[in-house]
Each structure stands twice: as C-alpha cells, then as structure tokens.
Scaffold this active site. Structure first.
Site, PDB file in Angstrom:
ATOM      1  N   CYS A 128       0.832  -1.212   0.000  1.00 35.35           N
ATOM      2  CA  CYS A 128       0.000   0.000   0.000  1.00 35.35           C
ATOM      3  C   CYS A 128       0.863   1.257   0.000  1.00 35.35           C
ATOM      4  O   CYS A 128       0.382   2.337  -0.341  1.00 35.35           O
ATOM      5  CB  CYS A 128      -0.890   0.051   1.242  1.00 35.35           C
ATOM      6  SG  CYS A 128      -2.210  -1.169   1.295  1.00 35.35           S
ATOM      7  N   CYS A 143      -2.191  -6.401   6.777  1.00 37.00           N
ATOM      8  CA  CYS A 143      -2.890  -5.442   5.921  1.00 37.00           C
ATOM      9  C   CYS A 143      -4.199  -6.069   5.466  1.00 37.00           C
ATOM     10  O   CYS A 143      -4.181  -7.146   4.838  1.00 37.00           O
ATOM     11  CB  CYS A 143      -2.029  -5.082   4.709  1.00 37.00           C
ATOM     12  SG  CYS A 143      -2.912  -4.099   3.477  1.00 37.00           S
ATOM     13  N   HIS A 146      -4.091  -6.365   1.360  1.00 39.75           N
ATOM     14  CA  HIS A 146      -3.168  -7.293   0.714  1.00 39.75           C
ATOM     15  C   HIS A 146      -2.966  -8.591   1.489  1.00 39.75           C
ATOM     16  O   HIS A 146      -2.318  -9.506   0.987  1.00 39.75           O
ATOM     17  CB  HIS A 146      -1.823  -6.602   0.480  1.00 39.75           C
ATOM     18  CG  HIS A 146      -1.889  -5.503  -0.526  1.00 39.75           C
ATOM     19  ND1 HIS A 146      -1.922  -4.170  -0.175  1.00 39.75           N
ATOM     20  CD2 HIS A 146      -1.985  -5.542  -1.875  1.00 39.75           C
ATOM     21  CE1 HIS A 146      -2.005  -3.441  -1.268  1.00 39.75           C
ATOM     22  NE2 HIS A 146      -2.050  -4.230  -2.309  1.00 39.75           N
ATOM     23  N   LYS A 295     -11.716  -9.737  -4.002  1.00 34.38           N
ATOM     24  CA  LYS A 295     -11.496  -8.594  -4.885  1.00 34.38           C
ATOM     25  C   LYS A 295     -10.593  -9.028  -6.033  1.00 34.38           C
ATOM     26  O   LYS A 295      -9.665  -9.798  -5.866  1.00 34.38           O
ATOM     27  CB  LYS A 295     -10.820  -7.475  -4.097  1.00 34.38           C
ATOM     28  CG  LYS A 295     -10.310  -6.325  -4.970  1.00 34.38           C
ATOM     29  CD  LYS A 295      -9.329  -5.466  -4.212  1.00 34.38           C
ATOM     30  CE  LYS A 295      -8.631  -4.491  -5.149  1.00 34.38           C
ATOM     31  NZ  LYS A 295      -7.568  -3.744  -4.473  1.00 34.38           N
TER      32      LYS A 295
END
Length: 498
Positions: A128, A143, A146, A295
């Site tokens: 990020c 995170c 991720h 995602k």
C-alpha cells in the site's frame, strides 16, 4: 463548460487487470458523453511510478526501477488503448514536467507552514505504501487489503500537518455533501476524519526511488503525495507551450476504487488546501469487481485478463458487461457465464438483432430509403425526455442507471416491432402510409439509442450510425430526424457465440 475527468493513475509494479480497465472505462464513458454535449473535455490517465513497491519489485526481477516502470507504462498504455479509452494525455510520474511541478507545489505547502521535521513509528504496508492507523490493521497485524504482515517502522522524516485540516475537511463535507458519492462512501470519509486526523509522513529517508525534496535532497517524497499531485501537474505540460490549469482545474470528477478513498477524499483535498489550491469538485468511489469472494487483484492472483475478453468479444462487450452486470458504485460479482448470458440476450439479441432487422426491412420494403413520416404517438411518450434523463444520470456518474434507462427503450423498440408487424403491413398497399411511419420510427428510435449508447459501445454504434446516415453521434431527441436519407446493410454488430 470545461469538463475534466480522471481515473486514478495506476501503480507500475504489476500488469494491468480488469480492475484498472474498469475505472478507465468509467471515466471514458463520462468523457465521451460530455463531448457529445459539446463540452470542453480533458481526460487524463497514466501511471504512478515511484515508491518502495516499485523499488522492491524491480530488485526482485533483477532490473532497475526505471526499466520496470518503462515496461509497465507501455503495458498500461496498451490497456487504455485496448478498452478504447479516449484520454487526452497519459501522465507518468517520472516525467520531468511532473517532477518539477510536484516540487514547486510541495515547496508552497512548506512555505505556508504545513511541513515540519519529526520522527514517526507505526505499522507500515509496503504494498500500500501506507502507514496504517489502529482501525486499519487486520488480524495478526496484517494489511486487510493485501493480507500480508505489516512492518513496524520508525523513521525521521518530514511531516505534513494533516491534523490542521480536521475542521476544514469536516466543514467541506457538510457544506458540499455531493462532493464524494455514493453517500455511504462520504460517510466513510467523514468517519475517518472524525476519529481525529494525525499528521502524516511527507517524505521517506531510506529510499532513493522517488522525487527528492528540493530543500532536503537526501529524502524523497512519500509516493502518495507525488502520485496525487499528478491530477494537477499534468495540466501544466500536457500540451506543448500551453498551460491548461486555469482552463480545467479543479477536476470535475475523480473516478476511483474504494481502497484508495482515504488518500483521495482526505489527504488530497487537505494537501491542495495547504498549497492554496482548490479541491476537486467531485469524486465517485466505486466498488470492486469480484470473482467468487475475492477482490479482483494482481496481488491475490485471481485476475481476469481484459485483453483475452477483448480478443474474443471486442472492447464494446467488455465495456457493456462491466456496467450492466454490476451497479456502478457497488461491489459486484462477475463470471464467464454472466458475461456470455448478457452478450447473447442483450447485445446480440436485444440490440444487434434490432439493428439488423430494422436495416433489412427498410432495404426490403423501401429500397433502402428512410420514409418521411410523423412520429408514432405510441413511441413518442416512451422516448420523451430520454436525452435529459440519461444526461442527468451521467452528470451524477450514475453509469449503470443511465445504461438501464437506455436499455428500457431498446426493449420497448423491440416490442414495437412485434406490435406493428411491418412484414404484415408490407403485404397491403393500403397500409403503405402506416408502414412508412413504422419504418421511420424504427430508424429514428434506433438512431436515438445508438447516440445514447455511443459512450458505452463506441465501435458498434459508430458502425450503426454510419449505416443509418447523418447526422452522426451528437445527441438528439426522438423525432428530430426528418427521414429521406438512405440506410446501408452492415455485418451483425454482435455475432452470435459459436
């Protein structure tokens, strides 16, 4: 009026995927529509090429960061072209024009008293390129985006006084509730602000791949500030010898995904205020395209390659499916089966077959000449105000809703064919005037729909409008055409799958 639209610039440490194409296509739909309305449009996209993730990816591959971003920029340029985006400029944050202007803006922020030197310690995600607050940390100090462990880092660097903009940002969102949409995304931004804003790192001391601070060349600019400023700096050098800043700034729309909301909806307007610049007018925060439960992301390895879709079905089909299947702004699932279903039933049957039948009947019954007739009241009421309704929705970046408005009339025009039965009218000379009216209405309705669909399906509608004759893609209401022109037969717009 000027209209300036941008998707985010895309980070150059991996290959393009459908998530990148999604934002790009959305911005292009708005840009194309506004050009149809005669607006002065500037559409920007590009690549974000600095920061630790780039340096780490290059090291892993045994190449220099510059070699990595040169290759990446080529891939993203290709993606933009393949989805038929009509961007006016492709910015790279390694452009000398960008670097020079970024340094000037940051100097201004410092001169205005919003920069100081200090020490920071916290949890950091290298992918990020972001220090995480306590509310942004996943289970086991990971995170949440991720799904990797966070690093605990301590650095001495320069800081931006984000905390000084707490009240200004809250007031901005209260006075202009439509600045960030949908509403629930605005509420997310406000909730983050109301937790209390902390000052954030403006620079990194242990990294060389970035824009050096002009007053402290041993430190490079934190990649997010470098990247966010692209929307502003590009206007200064996008055209040789011309500064477009006054003409287009502030941006009309930023079209971004929800994972970068914090940077765009909080850091970005605060940084602009600190530099004495106007914040962007509006931001649309869209959701994720999902395959299964994840995602779509290069990091998670579940990527659907948009190039493969385009090679088989064409860019129009990809553009249509993304905004038809998933309501723009929401998360939504996509699938191969869903794509093929939409292609067959809506593109090939509803729209493609309607176009083929209409052109064939005008050719067969009137030797290709479009009759001159009065609009059928049975259709006039359905089409009344359609241009204004679609324009109003696209003014709000309601892309899927605008597409549904048009598709309602695609279905209506198909029903009109079955109700009027021109093949029956053609058998009786006494029905010649009625046949003329029906054929005129079919051509006229199809032309209205093709113009409204042009931002979504630019290739198919360009071919159809060429077959229907003038006046081309400029928006016009139902009944504006006078008839009297000629049509030409064309190949199927969306061939059936085999």
């Amino acid at each position: 009026m000027s209209f300036y639209v941008t998707p985010p610039i895309f980070y150059g440490n991996g290959e393009p995927h459908l998530g990148h194409a999604y934002s790009t296509m959305a911005a292009d739909i708005l840009a194309r529509h506004m050009r149809q309305r005669g607006e002065d449009v500037f559409f920007l996209t590009g690549t974000d090429e600095h920061g630790e993730p780039i340096a780490l990816a290059a090291e892993k591959q045994g190449i220099t960061p510059q070699e990595l971003v040169d290759r990446s920029a080529t891939q993203f340029r290709d993606m933009v072209a393949r989805v038929d985006a009509t961007n006016d400029f492709f910015i790279r944050t390694t452009d000398p024009g960008h670097v020079e202007r970024v340094q000037r803006v940051v100097e201004r922020v410092k001169e205005n008293g919003y920069v100081y030197k200090g020490t920071y310690e916290g949890w950091y995600c290298p992918r990020c390129a972001d220090f995480k607050s306590e509310s942004e940390i996943g289970p086991g100090d990971t995170c949440p985006i991720h799904e990797i462990p966070l690093h605990r880092e301590q650095q001495e660097n320069w800081f931006f006084k984000l905390s000084a903009f707490q009240e200004k940002l809250e007031r901005m969102y209260e006075e202009d509730p439509g600045m960030v949409v949908p509403d629930f995304r605005r509420n997310e931004a406000l909730a983050f602000i109301r937790q209390g804003l902390r000052d954030v790192s403006l620079s990194r001391s242990e990294l060389s791949w970035g824009v050096p601070l002009s007053w402290d060349p041993d430190q490079v600019m934190y990649v997010w500030f470098d990247a966010l400023l692209n929307y502003y700096t590009a206007l200064g050098y996008a055209r040789d010898g011309e500064d477009l800043t006054e003409r287009y700034w502030p941006a009309s729309w930023h079209i971004i995904a929800k994972d970068i909301l914090k940077f765009h909806a909080i850091y970005w307007p605060a940084f602009l205020m600190a530099a004495g610049l106007e914040p962007p007018r509006r931001m649309f925060i869209h959701g994720y395209l999902l395959m299964g439960e994840k995602k779509m992301s290069k990091s998670l390895g579940n990527v659907l390659d948009p190039f493969e879709v385009i090679d088989r079905y064409g860019a129009d089909a990809l553009r249509f499916y993304c905004f038809r299947e998933v309501s723009f702004g929401q998360d939504g699932s996509i699938s191969t089966a869903g794509f093929e279903g939409r292609y067959e039933t809506e593109l090939a049957n509803d729209f493609g077959n309607l176009a083929s039948r209409t052109l064939a009947m005008v050719s067969r019954y009137r030797d290709g000449a479009v009759p001159q007739a009065e609009p059928d009241p049975a259709l006039t009421a359905d089409f009344e105000g359609i241009v204004e309704r679609v324009s109003g929705l696209l003014d709000e970046a309601q892309i899927s809703q605008a597409l549904e408005e048009v598709w309602t009339l695609v279905r209506r025009l198909n029903r009109y064919v079955e109700e009027a039965q021109p093949w029956v009218l053609a058998k009786d000379e006494g029905d010649a005037a009625r046949l003329d009216q029906v054929l005129y209405c079919l051509v006229e309705g199809l032309a209205v729909l093709a113009r409204l669909l042009h931002p979504f399906l630019p290739n198919a509608t360009a071919a159809l409008l060429g077959a229907l004759g003038p006046p081309g893609p400029a928006l016009a209401p139902f009944g504006a055409g006078e008839g009297g022109g000629r049509v030409e037969k064309i190949d199927p717009l969306f061939p059936k799958l085999v």
